[in-house]
Design a protein around this motif. Structure first.
Motif, mmCIF file in Angstrom:
data_model
loop_
_atom_site.group_PDB
_atom_site.id
_atom_site.type_symbol
_atom_site.label_atom_id
_atom_site.label_comp_id
_atom_site.label_asym_id
_atom_site.label_seq_id
_atom_site.Cartn_x
_atom_site.Cartn_y
_atom_site.Cartn_z
ATOM 1 N N ALA A 272 10.570 37.107 71.672
ATOM 2 C CA ALA A 272 10.603 35.642 71.665
ATOM 3 C C ALA A 272 12.030 35.124 71.588
ATOM 4 C CB ALA A 272 9.774 35.108 70.496
ATOM 5 N N LEU A 273 12.864 35.746 70.781
ATOM 6 C CA LEU A 273 14.250 35.317 70.666
ATOM 7 C C LEU A 273 15.027 35.598 71.945
ATOM 8 C CD1 LEU A 273 15.095 36.441 67.016
ATOM 9 C CD2 LEU A 273 14.833 34.096 67.850
ATOM 10 N N ALA A 274 14.722 36.713 72.603
ATOM 11 C CA ALA A 274 15.426 37.057 73.837
ATOM 12 C C ALA A 274 15.125 36.072 74.952
ATOM 13 C CB ALA A 274 15.053 38.476 74.270
ATOM 14 N N LEU A 275 13.921 35.512 74.962
ATOM 15 C CA LEU A 275 13.575 34.522 75.979
ATOM 16 C C LEU A 275 14.475 33.307 75.881
ATOM 17 C CD1 LEU A 275 11.682 33.391 78.214
ATOM 18 C CD2 LEU A 275 10.227 32.527 76.345
ATOM 19 N N GLY A 276 14.817 32.921 74.652
ATOM 20 C CA GLY A 276 15.684 31.762 74.459
ATOM 21 C C GLY A 276 15.078 30.504 75.056
ATOM 22 N N PRO A 277 15.897 29.664 75.723
ATOM 23 C CA PRO A 277 15.396 28.404 76.282
ATOM 24 C C PRO A 277 14.897 28.537 77.719
ATOM 25 C CG PRO A 277 17.769 28.476 76.507
ATOM 26 C CD PRO A 277 17.366 29.767 75.817
ATOM 27 N N TYR A 278 14.762 29.766 78.225
ATOM 28 C CA TYR A 278 14.563 29.972 79.659
ATOM 29 C C TYR A 278 13.089 30.006 80.048
ATOM 30 C CZ TYR A 278 19.450 31.292 79.166
ATOM 31 O OH TYR A 278 20.789 31.296 78.864
ATOM 32 N N LYS A 279 12.851 30.036 81.359
ATOM 33 C CA LYS A 279 11.493 30.051 81.893
ATOM 34 C C LYS A 279 10.926 31.450 82.065
ATOM 35 C CE LYS A 279 12.132 27.951 85.926
ATOM 36 N NZ LYS A 279 13.508 27.658 86.378
ATOM 37 N N ALA A 280 11.797 32.463 82.028
ATOM 38 C CA ALA A 280 11.321 33.826 82.282
ATOM 39 C C ALA A 280 12.188 34.822 81.532
ATOM 40 C CB ALA A 280 11.336 34.130 83.777
ATOM 41 N N LEU A 281 11.573 35.948 81.226
ATOM 42 C CA LEU A 281 12.265 37.040 80.553
ATOM 43 C C LEU A 281 11.885 38.342 81.235
ATOM 44 C CD1 LEU A 281 13.956 38.132 78.130
ATOM 45 C CD2 LEU A 281 11.788 38.328 76.873
ATOM 46 N N ILE A 282 12.888 39.126 81.594
ATOM 47 C CA ILE A 282 12.644 40.471 82.107
ATOM 48 C C ILE A 282 12.746 41.437 80.935
ATOM 49 C CG2 ILE A 282 13.480 42.297 83.632
ATOM 50 C CD1 ILE A 282 14.386 40.112 85.550
ATOM 51 N N LEU A 283 11.652 42.111 80.668
ATOM 52 C CA LEU A 283 11.580 43.083 79.582
ATOM 53 C C LEU A 283 11.881 44.450 80.175
ATOM 54 C CD1 LEU A 283 8.234 41.652 78.294
ATOM 55 C CD2 LEU A 283 10.319 41.627 76.941
ATOM 56 N N ARG A 284 13.044 44.997 79.839
ATOM 57 C CA ARG A 284 13.449 46.256 80.459
ATOM 58 C C ARG A 284 12.385 47.324 80.258
ATOM 59 N NH1 ARG A 284 18.103 49.440 77.843
ATOM 60 N NH2 ARG A 284 16.294 50.640 77.117
ATOM 61 N N ASN A 285 12.076 48.025 81.373
ATOM 62 C CA ASN A 285 11.078 49.095 81.405
ATOM 63 C C ASN A 285 9.644 48.609 81.221
ATOM 64 O OD1 ASN A 285 13.617 50.480 79.645
ATOM 65 N ND2 ASN A 285 12.988 51.547 81.512
ATOM 66 N N ARG A 286 9.444 47.274 81.219
ATOM 67 C CA ARG A 286 8.083 46.780 81.011
ATOM 68 C C ARG A 286 7.642 45.789 82.087
ATOM 69 N NH1 ARG A 286 6.476 44.697 75.381
ATOM 70 N NH2 ARG A 286 4.452 45.009 76.350
ATOM 71 N N GLY A 287 8.429 44.769 82.366
ATOM 72 C CA GLY A 287 8.004 43.792 83.352
ATOM 73 C C GLY A 287 8.514 42.405 83.040
ATOM 74 N N GLY B 130 16.605 47.427 84.864
ATOM 75 C CA GLY B 130 17.339 46.620 83.896
ATOM 76 C C GLY B 130 18.170 45.537 84.564
ATOM 77 N N GLU B 131 17.612 44.887 85.585
ATOM 78 C CA GLU B 131 18.352 43.889 86.348
ATOM 79 C C GLU B 131 17.717 42.511 86.241
ATOM 80 O OE1 GLU B 131 18.935 44.830 90.430
ATOM 81 O OE2 GLU B 131 19.857 46.780 90.031
ATOM 82 N N LEU B 132 18.558 41.485 86.369
ATOM 83 C CA LEU B 132 18.095 40.114 86.526
ATOM 84 C C LEU B 132 17.755 39.848 87.989
ATOM 85 C CD1 LEU B 132 20.749 38.299 84.314
ATOM 86 C CD2 LEU B 132 18.301 38.423 83.828
ATOM 87 N N LEU B 133 17.046 38.747 88.222
ATOM 88 C CA LEU B 133 16.794 38.282 89.582
ATOM 89 C C LEU B 133 18.083 37.698 90.148
ATOM 90 C CD1 LEU B 133 13.389 36.538 88.888
ATOM 91 C CD2 LEU B 133 13.706 38.617 90.245
ATOM 92 N N ALA B 134 18.483 38.168 91.295
ATOM 93 C CA ALA B 134 19.731 37.724 91.908
ATOM 94 C C ALA B 134 19.475 36.522 92.811
ATOM 95 C CB ALA B 134 20.352 38.858 92.722
ATOM 96 N N PRO B 135 20.433 35.597 92.919
ATOM 97 C CA PRO B 135 20.260 34.422 93.785
ATOM 98 C C PRO B 135 20.525 34.780 95.247
ATOM 99 C CG PRO B 135 22.404 34.335 92.730
ATOM 100 C CD PRO B 135 21.706 35.550 92.172
ATOM 101 N N ILE B 136 19.579 35.489 95.849
ATOM 102 C CA ILE B 136 19.753 35.923 97.234
ATOM 103 C C ILE B 136 18.825 35.193 98.196
ATOM 104 C CG2 ILE B 136 20.625 38.195 96.569
ATOM 105 C CD1 ILE B 136 17.852 39.348 97.196
#
Length: 257
Positions: free
Chosen positions: A168-183, A135-141
């Motif tokens: 679709a709503l969760a993606l919003g205006p962004y380029k990527a969406l992390i779907l928890r427990n899915r990918g 359940g994490e976002l990609l970190a700027p590392i």
């Protein structure tokens, strides 16, 4: 002091910039070729799991219809002639095979919510799924991960394919969406860009998980991460980055329809 190096002109980069087509037919043929090539690339990279995984591309003329890979055909063997044209309700309007209707519903919902998006990628890759399980976002590392800095979202609930609208709503205006427990799901203004964002997200997730296993990753600060995203985070930058991968080990296939 030595002379400053002269930048290489764009025309000498070894490949053309995204083409502009004179006719809808030419645009459609090119988009289908890129879609088939992207699916073969994802197959070569192992981002396929049984019958799971879809890549869609909006038709340049019928904007409520989308080209997609048929249900059950392996990515690595797909050609442009194998692709289906499916309307927003999941009905096959061109092609002889079936579409994965549940998976396609998510793509159609994203396309409807984001009319500027040409392509949506949802494939099966291990590190993106592992990060999603946390359940994490990609970190700027890393420099590469900064392309996603404040430009991707997390749907922090388990949402199956029946939750297309929420996804679709969760993606919003962004380029990527992390779907928890899915990918991971990615989008772009071209097939090439959406495909690169998926591959880049998978690689960033891999580095993040390795770094966490070795210690505590050091974050790039906000100002530097935003500046780095400005250099590498555009769909044009993604298109450029995808070209060597699409060429490597692949033979162009002429469309049969």
């Amino acid at each position: 002091m030595p002379d400053r190096p002269v930048p290489v002109p764009v025309e000498r980069l070894g490949f053309e910039m995204p083409p502009v087509h004179d006719t809808v037919e030419a645009a459609r043929a090119h988009r289908k070729e890129r879609l088939a090539g992207a699916l073969r690339l994802l197959g070569r990279l192992g981002y396929e799991d049984g019958v799971a995984g879809q890549v869609t591309a909006r038709d340049p003329e019928f904007e409520d219809c989308y080209w997609v890979n048929p249900f059950g055909l392996p990515f690595a063997a797909l050609t442009a002639g194998d692709l289906l044209l499916v309307d927003g309700d999941g009905r096959v309007v061109r092609g002889e095979r079936r579409v994965n209707e549940l998976a396609f519903a998510v793509h159609a919902a994203v396309h409807r919510e984001r009319p500027e998006v040409v392509s949506v990628v949802r494939a099966q890759a291990p590190y993106g799924r592992a990060l999603a399980a946390l359940g994490e976002l990609l970190a700027p590392i890393t420099e590469e991960a900064c392309a996603f800095y404040e430009d991707h979202a997390l749907l922090d609930e388990y949402a199956g394919t029946e939750s297309a609208g929420r996804i679709a709503l969760a993606l919003g205006p962004y380029k990527a969406l992390i779907l928890r427990n899915r990918g991971v799901l990615t989008v772009g203004d071209s097939v090439d860009a959406a495909t690169w964002w998926f591959i880049a997200a998978e690689r960033a997730a891999q580095v993040q998980l390795i770094a966490r296993g070795a210690g505590k990753p050091v974050l790039i600060d906000h100002r530097a991460a935003v500046a780095t995203r400005g250099r590498f985070g555009s769909d044009l930058a993604a298109w450029v980055s995808c070209q060597p991968l699409l060429r490597e080990g692949d033979t162009p296939v002429a469309s049969t329809s």
